[in-house]
Design an enzyme around this catalytic site. Structure first.
Site, PDB file in Angstrom:
ATOM      1  N   GLU A  70       0.826  -1.217   0.000  1.00  0.00           N
ATOM      2  CA  GLU A  70       0.000   0.000   0.000  1.00  0.00           C
ATOM      3  C   GLU A  70       0.860   1.268   0.000  1.00  0.00           C
ATOM      4  OE1 GLU A  70      -3.762   0.197   0.092  1.00  0.00           O
ATOM      5  OE2 GLU A  70      -2.765   1.930  -0.765  1.00  0.00           O
TER       6      GLU A  70
ATOM      7  N   VAL B 242       2.703   3.355  -3.430  1.00  0.00           N
ATOM      8  CA  VAL B 242       2.146   4.380  -4.327  1.00  0.00           C
ATOM      9  C   VAL B 242       1.409   5.435  -3.506  1.00  0.00           C
ATOM     10  CG1 VAL B 242       0.677   4.825  -6.321  1.00  0.00           C
ATOM     11  CG2 VAL B 242       1.832   2.619  -6.109  1.00  0.00           C
TER      12      VAL B 242
ATOM     13  N   ASP C  95      10.327   7.508 -10.517  1.00  0.00           N
ATOM     14  CA  ASP C  95       9.505   7.103  -9.371  1.00  0.00           C
ATOM     15  C   ASP C  95       8.014   7.123  -9.747  1.00  0.00           C
ATOM     16  OD1 ASP C  95       9.311   6.886  -6.197  1.00  0.00           O
ATOM     17  OD2 ASP C  95       7.871   8.400  -6.830  1.00  0.00           O
TER      18      ASP C  95
ATOM     19  N   LYS D 197       5.224   3.988 -10.150  1.00  0.00           N
ATOM     20  CA  LYS D 197       3.917   4.013  -9.471  1.00  0.00           C
ATOM     21  C   LYS D 197       2.777   3.867 -10.476  1.00  0.00           C
ATOM     22  CE  LYS D 197       5.576   6.836  -5.638  1.00  0.00           C
ATOM     23  NZ  LYS D 197       5.891   8.199  -5.236  1.00  0.00           N
TER      24      LYS D 197
ATOM     25  N   GLY E  72       7.087  11.256   2.750  1.00  0.00           N
ATOM     26  CA  GLY E  72       7.467  11.609   4.119  1.00  0.00           C
ATOM     27  C   GLY E  72       7.384  10.394   5.022  1.00  0.00           C
TER      28      GLY E  72
HETATM   29  P1  NAP Z   1      16.201   5.645   3.225  1.00  0.00           P
HETATM   30  O1  NAP Z   1      15.922   6.747   4.181  1.00  0.00           O
HETATM   31  O2  NAP Z   1      17.337   5.777   2.281  1.00  0.00           O
HETATM   32  O3  NAP Z   1      16.403   4.303   4.077  1.00  0.00           O
HETATM   33  C1  NAP Z   1      16.907   3.119   3.549  1.00  0.00           C
HETATM   34  C2  NAP Z   1      17.319   2.188   4.685  1.00  0.00           C
HETATM   35  O4  NAP Z   1      17.793   0.969   4.130  1.00  0.00           O
HETATM   36  C3  NAP Z   1      18.434   2.759   5.554  1.00  0.00           C
HETATM   37  O5  NAP Z   1      18.178   2.464   6.912  1.00  0.00           O
HETATM   38  C4  NAP Z   1      19.681   1.965   5.095  1.00  0.00           C
HETATM   39  O6  NAP Z   1      20.645   1.771   6.125  1.00  0.00           O
HETATM   40  C5  NAP Z   1      19.041   0.645   4.760  1.00  0.00           C
HETATM   41  N1  NAP Z   1      19.844  -0.164   3.831  1.00  0.00           N
HETATM   42  C6  NAP Z   1      20.406   0.197   2.652  1.00  0.00           C
HETATM   43  N2  NAP Z   1      21.020  -0.860   2.075  1.00  0.00           N
HETATM   44  C7  NAP Z   1      20.853  -1.896   2.927  1.00  0.00           C
HETATM   45  C8  NAP Z   1      21.257  -3.259   2.911  1.00  0.00           C
HETATM   46  N3  NAP Z   1      21.969  -3.742   1.897  1.00  0.00           N
HETATM   47  N4  NAP Z   1      20.880  -4.058   3.941  1.00  0.00           N
HETATM   48  C9  NAP Z   1      20.169  -3.563   4.983  1.00  0.00           C
HETATM   49  N5  NAP Z   1      19.740  -2.273   5.037  1.00  0.00           N
HETATM   50  C10 NAP Z   1      20.097  -1.468   4.039  1.00  0.00           C
HETATM   51  O7  NAP Z   1      14.918   5.320   2.345  1.00  0.00           O
HETATM   52  P2  NAP Z   1      13.371   5.641   2.667  1.00  0.00           P
HETATM   53  O8  NAP Z   1      13.049   7.011   2.214  1.00  0.00           O
HETATM   54  O9  NAP Z   1      13.056   5.231   4.056  1.00  0.00           O
HETATM   55  O10 NAP Z   1      12.662   4.662   1.619  1.00  0.00           O
HETATM   56  C11 NAP Z   1      12.537   3.282   1.857  1.00  0.00           C
HETATM   57  C12 NAP Z   1      11.574   2.702   0.821  1.00  0.00           C
HETATM   58  O11 NAP Z   1      10.317   3.320   0.961  1.00  0.00           O
HETATM   59  C13 NAP Z   1      11.975   2.911  -0.632  1.00  0.00           C
HETATM   60  O12 NAP Z   1      11.557   1.810  -1.400  1.00  0.00           O
HETATM   61  C14 NAP Z   1      11.192   4.139  -1.025  1.00  0.00           C
HETATM   62  O13 NAP Z   1      10.953   4.209  -2.423  1.00  0.00           O
HETATM   63  C15 NAP Z   1       9.923   3.895  -0.275  1.00  0.00           C
HETATM   64  N6  NAP Z   1       9.117   5.064   0.016  1.00  0.00           N
HETATM   65  C16 NAP Z   1       9.672   6.165   0.558  1.00  0.00           C
HETATM   66  C17 NAP Z   1       8.875   7.264   0.852  1.00  0.00           C
HETATM   67  C18 NAP Z   1       9.428   8.519   1.444  1.00  0.00           C
HETATM   68  O14 NAP Z   1       8.683   9.495   1.505  1.00  0.00           O
HETATM   69  N7  NAP Z   1      10.663   8.552   1.885  1.00  0.00           N
HETATM   70  C19 NAP Z   1       7.490   7.207   0.588  1.00  0.00           C
HETATM   71  C20 NAP Z   1       6.961   6.035   0.015  1.00  0.00           C
HETATM   72  C21 NAP Z   1       7.773   4.976  -0.265  1.00  0.00           C
HETATM   73  P3  NAP Z   1      21.419   3.019   6.782  1.00  0.00           P
HETATM   74  O15 NAP Z   1      20.388   3.721   7.617  1.00  0.00           O
HETATM   75  O16 NAP Z   1      22.486   2.393   7.595  1.00  0.00           O
HETATM   76  O17 NAP Z   1      21.928   3.856   5.651  1.00  0.00           O
HETATM   77  N1  HSE Z   2      10.128   9.980  -3.399  1.00  0.00           N
HETATM   78  C1  HSE Z   2       8.750   9.653  -3.378  1.00  0.00           C
HETATM   79  C2  HSE Z   2       7.936  10.906  -3.627  1.00  0.00           C
HETATM   80  C3  HSE Z   2       8.392   9.053  -2.063  1.00  0.00           C
HETATM   81  O1  HSE Z   2       8.485  11.997  -3.556  1.00  0.00           O
HETATM   82  O2  HSE Z   2       6.748  10.792  -3.916  1.00  0.00           O
HETATM   83  C4  HSE Z   2       6.984   8.539  -2.024  1.00  0.00           C
HETATM   84  O3  HSE Z   2       6.831   7.404  -2.795  1.00  0.00           O
END
Ligand code: NAP
Ligand code: HSE
Length: 438
Positions: free
Chosen positions: A130, A133, A202, A206, A312
């Site tokens: 969920e 996207v 991205d 989606k 976020g």
């Molecule tokens: P992020 O802040 O870069 O966090 C990634 C995490 O993965 C970090 O804790 C990193 O460790 C860890 N990591 C990286 N390589 C690894 C490995 N080989 N083994 C174990 N851990 C590893 O990313 P995020 O923004 O939370 O996004 C995570 C996912 O959610 C992505 O698929 C993204 O597209 C999705 N998403 C993000 C958002 C958003 O708003 N940020 C919204 C929707 C979906 P370290 O902490 O040690 O660097």
């Molecule tokens: N980087 C993505 C965005 C995170 O800005 O929409 C949410 O999927």
């Protein structure tokens, strides 16, 4: 009736993972009381275990992600690392070990979703996404379940929070592009590599996921026509505003049927992501900052719009947590798993798109220029709806809005204009969306 705790293994503890740990700590009791599901975080894998992570019990954190997946105490795996590898192998391994998986990874789903969903279906396990996207907006479940009986014609929306934040800051506050990108990164909206956001990758992932769900055929990222906002000129954003439009990075997925009775399974699907002019009166034009919104059009529902925070940590973690409760609940009841989409979609080529267009050109300011330029549009069957001219010293900028035309004809018009004596430079080509006066 509440059962024993369900052990949760977390892969990745960054923006979303960190917010999930906080949310779990704050809400576990309430969730248990409300749903009978008690979630307990038992292991966390990260890249760098030495990093300080406020609120994350240090004793649970390690670098070995495989050990999390194979730990017998881990009953449900949450993948929040992002990217294709090692996420794909870890998700597969978890499913093969009989563990349901929750992920927010749209890149992985849009590339390998059908393969992984098949593994999950065969094992009778949940693979829930969920949060992949539009962050907090419930969109996957409504499309898969609530709208399972609906003949959907189009899904259109703003599905990237980073670019919407950047465009809002540029358009409303005059902030520069680079500064707005840095702000979106600091706020935790952007992907690890923000070019994934600004180049439209991205949003394309989606839209592939949404198209697969909406039309019941497998659509992958490379099926999506894609343009980002990196090359967008501030002058065009400002000019569009003057004309009564907002520029948005828009995702559109539509099933193109020659007639309404055409067999749904064989009808081609068109999926695209590009900056577009949206009439200010259209609800999508007022979606600002990191908010996302998705319009769904169907035969029986007419129009339906879902709106909320698209990026976020906490908003996204909320969607992850909802899936986690669902997966744990199904695990305890011995249910889970869903049938997979039946085969690849047939994709309509982009040059068959019909749309009104916004075109800006810099021309020499001499008699006969306007007639020559208009002649090129006419030669290619592209009808001009409106034109404005701005003086620029010895040159002039012409801004056209066309009536509906095909992408093929408009691209041919641009090629001819590039060779025309009067044209100094082609500025922007932007599609116009949601304008019912076309
Ligand atoms: P992020 O802040 O870069 O966090 C990634 C995490 O993965 C970090 O804790 C990193 O460790 C860890 N990591 C990286 N390589 C690894 C490995 N080989 N083994 C174990 N851990 C590893 O990313 P995020 O923004 O939370 O996004 C995570 C996912 O959610 C992505 O698929 C993204 O597209 C999705 N998403 C993000 C958002 C958003 O708003 N940020 C919204 C929707 C979906 P370290 O902490 O040690 O660097
Ligand atoms: N980087 C993505 C965005 C995170 O800005 O929409 C949410 O999927």
């Amino acid at each position: 009736v509440e059962q024993g705790p369900v052990g949760v293994g977390l892969l990745g503890c960054g923006t979303v993972g960190g917010a999930l740990v906080s949310l779990l700590a704050a809400e576990a009791e309430v969730i248990a009381a409300r749903t009978g599901v008690r979630l307990e975080l038992v292991r966390v894998a990260v890249r760098d275990p030495a990093k300080t992570r406020p609120g994350v019990p240090a004793g649970l954190v390690a670098a070995d992600a495989e050990a999390v997946v194979t730990d017998p105490a881990v009953k449900v795996v949450v993948e929040l690392i992002g990217g294709l590898e090692p996420a794909r192998s870890l998700v597969r391994k978890a499913l093969e070990a009989g563990k349901p998986v929750v992920t927010a990874n749209k890149e992985l789903l849009a590339e390998s979703g059908s393969e992984l969903l098949e593994v999950a279906a065969e094992a009778g396990l949940d693979l829930l996404y969920e949060a992949a996207v539009a962050g907090a907006i419930p969109l996957i479940r409504p499309l898969r379940e609530s709208l399972a009986g609906e003949r959907i014609r189009r899904v259109m929306g703003i599905v990237n929070g980073t670019t919407n934040y950047i465009l809002t800051r540029m358009s409303e506050d005059g902030v520069g592009y680079e500064e707005a990108v840095a702000e979106a990164q600091a706020l935790g909206y952007a992907e690890r590599d923000p070019t994934a956001d600004v180049e439209g990758h991205d949003a394309a992932a989606k839209m592939a996921i949404l198209a697969s769900l909406a039309f019941g055929r497998d659509v992958v990222s490379r099926d999506v026509y894609r343009e980002g906002i990196a090359g967008l000129a501030g002058a065009d954003v400002a000019f569009a505003r003057r004309l009564g439009y907002e520029v948005k990075l828009l995702g559109v997925a539509e099933q193109v049927t020659a007639d309404v009775n055409e067999e749904e399974a064989t009808a081609p699907i068109a999926v695209r992501v590009h900056p577009a002019l949206v009439l200010r009166a259209h609800p999508l034009a007022s979606v600002r900052g990191s908010f996302n919104a998705v319009f769904i059009e169907g035969d029986a529902i007419g129009e339906l719009m879902l709106y909320g925070r698209g990026a976020g940590g906490p908003p996204t973690a909320s969607a992850v947590l909802g899936d986690l409760v669902d997966a744990a609940h199904n695990l305890q009841r011995g249910g889970g798993g869903r049938s997979v989409t039946p085969g690849r979609a047939r994709i309509r080529p982009m040059d068959e798109l019909r749309s009104p267009y916004y075109i800006s050109l810099d021309v020499v300011d001499r008699p006969g220029v306007l007639a020559a330029v208009a002649g090129v549009f006419g030669d290619h069957g592209v009808s001009i709806r409106s034109m404005e001219q701005l003086g620029l010293g010895d040159e002039a900028r012409l801004v056209f809005i066309t009536h509906e035309a095909t992408e093929r004809d408009v691209q041919a018009t641009l090629s001819a204009l590039r060779r025309l004596w009067a044209v100094e430079r082609i500025g922007s080509l932007l599609r116009v969306a949601g304008d019912t006066t076309r």
